[in-house]
Design an enzyme around this catalytic site. Structure first.
Site, short mmCIF file in Angstrom:
data_model
loop_
_atom_site.label_atom_id
_atom_site.label_comp_id
_atom_site.label_asym_id
_atom_site.label_seq_id
_atom_site.Cartn_x
_atom_site.Cartn_y
_atom_site.Cartn_z
CE LYS A 1 -10.99 4.26 3.30
NZ LYS A 1 -10.58 2.94 3.80
NE ARG B 1 -14.58 1.66 3.51
CZ ARG B 1 -15.01 2.48 2.54
NH1 ARG B 1 -16.17 3.11 2.67
NH2 ARG B 1 -14.28 2.67 1.47
N GLY C 1 -3.90 0.74 1.07
CA GLY C 1 -3.64 -0.66 1.36
C GLY C 1 -2.81 -0.90 2.61
CG MET D 1 -3.64 0.85 8.58
SD MET D 1 -4.06 2.15 9.69
CE MET D 1 -4.52 3.42 8.56
NE ARG E 1 -7.50 6.85 -2.62
CZ ARG E 1 -7.39 5.63 -2.15
NH1 ARG E 1 -7.41 5.41 -0.86
NH2 ARG E 1 -7.23 4.60 -2.95
CG HIS F 1 -0.33 -2.75 -4.09
ND1 HIS F 1 0.99 -3.13 -4.21
CD2 HIS F 1 -0.40 -1.96 -2.99
CE1 HIS F 1 1.68 -2.61 -3.21
NE2 HIS F 1 0.86 -1.91 -2.45
NE ARG G 1 30.16 24.81 -11.89
CZ ARG G 1 29.15 24.15 -11.34
NH1 ARG G 1 29.15 23.86 -10.07
NH2 ARG G 1 28.14 23.75 -12.09
CD GLU H 1 32.78 30.56 -2.52
OE1 GLU H 1 32.37 29.41 -2.69
OE2 GLU H 1 33.46 31.18 -3.35
CB SER I 1 26.41 34.56 -6.40
OG SER I 1 25.90 33.27 -6.62
CG ASN J 1 27.58 23.26 -2.74
OD1 ASN J 1 26.45 23.11 -2.29
ND2 ASN J 1 27.90 23.05 -3.98
CB CYS K 1 25.28 29.83 -7.70
SG CYS K 1 26.82 30.18 -6.84
CE1 TYR L 1 21.85 34.04 -9.27
CE2 TYR L 1 21.65 36.41 -8.95
CZ TYR L 1 22.44 35.27 -9.03
OH TYR L 1 23.80 35.35 -8.89
P1 ADP Z 1 -8.95 0.73 1.25
O1 ADP Z 1 -8.62 1.89 2.10
O2 ADP Z 1 -7.91 -0.31 1.26
O3 ADP Z 1 -9.38 1.15 -0.12
P2 ADP Z 1 -11.70 0.42 1.92
O4 ADP Z 1 -12.09 0.74 3.29
O5 ADP Z 1 -11.97 1.46 0.92
O6 ADP Z 1 -10.19 0.00 1.93
O7 ADP Z 1 -12.45 -0.92 1.55
C1 ADP Z 1 -11.97 -1.92 0.74
C2 ADP Z 1 -13.00 -2.30 -0.29
O8 ADP Z 1 -14.23 -2.65 0.29
C3 ADP Z 1 -13.25 -1.20 -1.25
O9 ADP Z 1 -13.26 -1.70 -2.56
C4 ADP Z 1 -14.62 -0.70 -0.88
O10 ADP Z 1 -15.29 -0.24 -2.01
C5 ADP Z 1 -15.29 -1.93 -0.28
N1 ADP Z 1 -16.25 -1.55 0.74
C6 ADP Z 1 -15.97 -0.88 1.87
N2 ADP Z 1 -17.10 -0.61 2.56
C7 ADP Z 1 -18.12 -1.14 1.87
C8 ADP Z 1 -19.54 -1.18 2.05
N3 ADP Z 1 -20.12 -0.62 3.11
N4 ADP Z 1 -20.29 -1.79 1.12
C9 ADP Z 1 -19.67 -2.34 0.04
N5 ADP Z 1 -18.37 -2.35 -0.19
C10 ADP Z 1 -17.58 -1.75 0.70
MG MG Z 2 32.52 27.55 -3.71
MG MG Z 3 -10.76 2.23 -0.58
#
Ligand code: ADP
Ligand code: MG
Ligand code: MG
Length: 906
Positions: A23, A92, A101, A103, A338, A454, A560, A776, A795, A799, A863, A883
């Site tokens: 990120k 973040r 999701g 962390m 990403r 999610h 076989r 083998e 070949s 296994n 094989c 192969y």
């Molecule tokens: P995750 O990795 O779970 O996507 P993020 O760090 O991207 O978490 O943040 C969660 C949400 O908060 C995201 O929808 C993001 O767009 C929003 N967010 C994060 N930073 C800001 C910011 N500086 N201003 C507005 N929204 C933010």
């Molecule tokens: Mg054999």
């Molecule tokens: Mg995010």
């Protein structure tokens, strides 16, 4: 502080994800290529690792942070903690590997009683101010102070109830003010301390919380589940970003998008947004968002900006992006990007199209697609002939069809899934803590949330079917049931979901295999052009040969012959052959088998022509074709009893002087069956071996009973001759199993030559074929130079070779100790699934070298089952194999893996 731990977005290295997290690196990169990103800075993963070591922040870190906050204040023209013009930030997490999701993120940090008033005064929007405040208290309370969600949610629900509203947006400033007040109370009660007012104290606690989350259970579990090792991601970075607000009114919005449709790969705007909402609302499924296409009508100017952003992202990254944005008072900000997680079909389509659009090269197109992922494409869809009406409909969130029993929580899914029951996880919405339930389920169904919820994101990553946001379904997880109108679905009821169109059906609906798309054919065609390693299939029947051809097999690497013996009408003849007392008796049985095998070979050769077909002569020990000793003993006992009753009945009939005999089997007939079974039993006992896998099998059978191999060789050569006479260009290869010495090969080669001469003179056809050896046994490896003087090809039977190298049998190992070995890291992988490159691989490498020394033209393949595994294929390429041969459905995977091996070696 000598080491630099903190980097502003305009100075950090956008390529260094290991240091800045994915990120953070991308926020830097986007800032530096001129996209509109709110200002901010990254605290590196190195600081996180230091923090774990020291059990505290590195000395001086907070001073540096203050300095970067001051720079941020300059850019944002606001003051952190300033009562009249407050700067708020988000804090973040983000590591080198995306762990969606896993962390937590804290928004609106920097609010306290004073700055709140400033924010309100500045925006003239009291409702907005309190909304931001109550969100901050809850998130900070939860993430940084460890207060559970429930007391917050309860207080909030109560306020909504009292206000008589359902949606958050319907609450007014007074309600939200009340919520903030109650939330502060919740924090006080749970922590025994008042909510921190000092903004730098807030920031420090938040930074530590993000660092702590790296070692939190959720994150640790996730890394284990997805095999994320420290060299892939070590520590999380912290991103401190100036807040922008999507919830300041109706000219504000927040959204998430993919630069292409992640379900199909289609080149179109894809995503969802919510007007007047803050970041997490879209993903959390609290309100169902609108498809981005509606923005074109609702906010045309912003839609154009968004299209522009999308094009710039793809143009720069040359990869499909998954991005987050917020619109504050008509200005579009990009908050994250990403690489998009897409299913296999979408990866393949976008790869081919991005090449055709001139965005990427053919090599990039090939390398983008993970070979393992292609297996997903072989996932079934619903049989289009079915007539059933859907019970409910949701959003097509992850394609593929799946049936299973409903379960309403992840733990239950795991329990039933382990027991082998197919289950569908049914939830209102899913959360990261449900992840183990995804693994155990065939598919996921949710009643809330959109295509970027999610459930949808995780299911797509795993290639599992998902229908999201099926609003007609009321899920009651506590009662373990769901209702759709007046239909009640209870735990255990079978449903079918179709993630390609969002339909949900009652009961099980038959599924069919999907067709290869144009894009997949194209991509695999490119793979074949690039690869040097050929991909063959293991196939034993004409039907599987056809399937293999469809999957693009370039021949059959292992046919076989014993599989051909197992058909119901053939087995009795095989048994006759085994029970034979004399060579003549055995020959009589073999004479019956010959035309059958010849026909099989003819069919397979014809289907595969002109591609090579490698036929392995009889391999398993003979007793495998007979019932077990136990079974025969039981049967004999039953037959004996039956014979007694028949005898009794016959005697009774005679005593009653009836004119006619009872119309049942006679004693003589039963006796004949008994005699045959007794012969079998004697044979089974005679054939008994302490270690059948290391016993009388393979070429050892061929040498002790030459007439068996003679029949097979004759069947192959006669079939080839007949094909040639019919004008079909065939090239069979005769392969001898279990070889340990070149003398065995010389013996068999003489037989082959003799039969070849006979067949040629009988048919007048000049035969062309190859003669080769399985490798083998360990001795075959050490004698490879000698074997290669007789064999035209090798070949690897990996296994047996793995078994011999490790000196343990697969069954015992997998049942008794191998799981423990792999769990404890004593062995990295199960060597029967992933080729043991370090051990077995060394033998293979030596074999190839020695073999080619005496016979430079030697063709060498593999094989064993591992032949379809990308890592093994990579190794096979490296040691110069000609192969790999694998099961038919793995052929597409192997073709792409072979191309990857070549490209990566460059
Ligand atoms: P995750 O990795 O779970 O996507 P993020 O760090 O991207 O978490 O943040 C969660 C949400 O908060 C995201 O929808 C993001 O767009 C929003 N967010 C994060 N930073 C800001 C910011 N500086 N201003 C507005 N929204 C933010
Ligand atoms: Mg054999
Ligand atoms: Mg995010």
């Amino acid at each position: 502080m000598s080491k630099q731990y903190v980097f502003a977005f305009d100075e950090g290295d956008g390529k260094n994800k290991h240091l800045l997290g994915g990120k953070g690196a991308n926020l830097c990169e986007m800032t530096q290529i001129g996209l509109n990103v709110p200002p901010g800075f990254v605290i590196s993963t190195e600081a996180c690792l230091e923090y774990q070591d020291l059990k505290g922040l590195p000395p001086g870190l907070m001073d540096t942070v203050r300095e970067y906050v001051r720079r941020l204040e300059g850019k944002a023209r606001k003051g952190f903690g300033d009562a009249s013009n407050p700067l708020l930030v988000s804090v973040r997490s983000g590591s080198a590997m995306s762990m969606p999701g896993m962390m937590d993120t804290i928004l609106n940090l920097g609010l306290n009683q004073q700055t709140l008033q400033g924010l309100i005064a500045q925006t003239g929007n009291e409702r907005f101010g309190y909304d931001a405040y109550r969100r901050f208290i809850q998130l900070f309370g939860k993430v940084a102070l460890g207060v559970p969600d429930e007391p917050f949610d309860e207080a909030f629900d109560e306020i909504k109830r009292d206000a008589g509203v359902k949606a958050d947006v319907a609450l007014n400033a007074e309600h939200l003010k009340e919520a903030s007040r109650r939330f502060l109370d919740v924090v006080l009660q749970h922590t025994g301390k008042p909510f921190p007012e000092d903004v730098y104290e807030q920031l420090e606690i938040a930074i530590k919380a993000v660092f702590n989350s790296w070692m939190g259970k959720r994150a640790v579990d996730y890394r284990r589940e997805f095999h994320i090792t420290p060299d892939m991601a070590n520590g999380t970075a912290v991103n401190v970003v100036a807040m922008v607000f999507g919830n300041m009114g109706n000219d504000c919005a927040t959204g998430v998008g993919f630069t292409r449709n992640p379900g199909t790969g289609e080149n179109e705007m894809f995503g969802e947004y919510l007007v007047n909402a803050q970041g997490e609302d879209v993903v959390a499924g609290i309100r169902t968002p609108k498809p981005v296409q509606e923005m074109e009508k609702e906010m045309p100017d912003l839609y154009r900006q968004l299209v522009d952003l999308r094009n710039k992202l793809e143009g720069h990254y040359q990869e499909v992006q998954d991005y987050e944005y917020t619109i504050e008072k008509g200005v579009l900000y990009c908050l994250q990007t990403r690489n998009g997680k897409m299913n296999a079909a979408a990866m393949v389509r976008s790869s081919v199209e991005m090449f055709e659009e001139g965005l990427i090269s053919k090599e990039q197109a090939l390398l983008r697609v993970n070979p393992e992922q292609l297996e997903q494409l072989l996932h079934p869809g619903l049989d289009p002939k079915h007539k059933q009406a859907p019970l409910a409909q949701g959003l097509p969130a992850s394609p593929g069809a799946a049936s299973g029993r409903c379960v309403f929580d992840a733990d239950q899914a795991v329990i039933l899934g382990r027991a082998g029951t197919k289950v569908i996880l049914v939830r209102e919405e899913t959360k990261p803590e449900d992840i183990h339930g995804f693994f155990a389920s065939e598919g996921v169904l949710t009643s809330r949330g959109g295509k970027t919820s999610h459930a949808a994101v995780v299911a797509r990553g795993m290639g599992k079917a998902c229908v999201a946001g099926a609003e007609g379904i009321q899920v009651d997880a506590r009662a373990r049931l769901a209702t759709v109108g007046d239909v009640v679905l209870r735990e255990g009821d079978v449903i079918t979901i179709d993630g390609s169109n969002g339909n949900v059906y009652l009961g099980e609906i038959p599924t069919i295999k999907p067709e290869f798309s144009r894009e997949l054919r194209t991509l695999l065609g490119w793979a074949d052009e690039v690869a040097t390693l050929k991909v063959m299939a293991n196939a034993d029947t004409p039907a599987t040969a056809k399937v293999a051809l469809d999957y693009g097999a370039m021949g059959i690497g292992l046919c076989r012959t014993e599989r051909m013996f197992n058909a119901v009408e053939r087995l009795p003849i095989v048994v006759e052959m085994i029970l034979a007392h004399t060579v003549e008796e055995r020959q009589a049985a073999l004479d019956k088998l010959l035309p059958i095998q010849r026909q099989d070979f003819k069919d397979i050769f014809t289907i595969m022509a002109p591609r090579p077909v490698t036929v392995r002569l009889l391999d398993p020990p003979m007793h495998e074709f007979l019932p077990s000793e136990h079974q025969l003993e039981d049967e004999l006992q039953a037959l004996e009893q039956y014979r007694m009753s028949v005898r009794g009945r016959t005697a009774a009939v005679a005593a009653m002087r009836l004119d006619h005999a009872p119309d049942s089997i006679t004693e003589d007939q039963v006796s004949a069956i008994i005699a045959r079974k007794e012969r079998m039993l004697r044979k089974v006992r005679e054939l008994y071996e302490v270690n059948p896998m290391l016993g009388h099998r393979g070429v050892r059978l061929g040498i002790t009973y030459p007439e068996i191999y003679d029949m097979q060789i004759r069947a192959i050569l006669e079939a080839a001759a007949e094909c040639r006479q019919a004008g079909t260009p065939v090239t069979p290869e005769i392969m001898i199993p279990q070889v340990i010495t070149s003398q065995e090969l010389t013996f068999m080669h003489r037989e082959v030559n003799r039969i070849q001469a006979e067949v040629e003179s009988q048919t007048g056809v000049k035969l062309e074929f190859k003669f080769g050896s399985m490798v083998e046994t360990v001795r075959a490896c050490t004698r490879a130079g000698e074997l290669a003087k007789v064999a035209e090809f090798f070949s690897f039977g990996t296994n047996d070779l793995t078994q011999a190298t490790f000196s343990f049998s697969r069954e015992d190992a997998e049942n008794k100790f191998l799981p423990l070995y792999t769990d404890n890291g004593i062995l990295h992988d199960n060597p029967f699934e992933v080729l043991d490159v370090n051990g077995v691989g060394m033998l293979m490498q030596m074999t190839v070298e020695q073999g080619r020394k005496t016979n430079p033209a030697l063709k060498v393949g593999i094989c064993g089952e591992q032949g379809g595994h990308p890592a093994s294929i990579n190794f096979c390429h490296k040691i110069g194999l000609s192969y790999v041969s694998c099961s038919a459905p793995r052929v597409p995977v192997a073709r792409l893996a072979a191309a990857h091996a070549k490209l990566k070696a460059k």
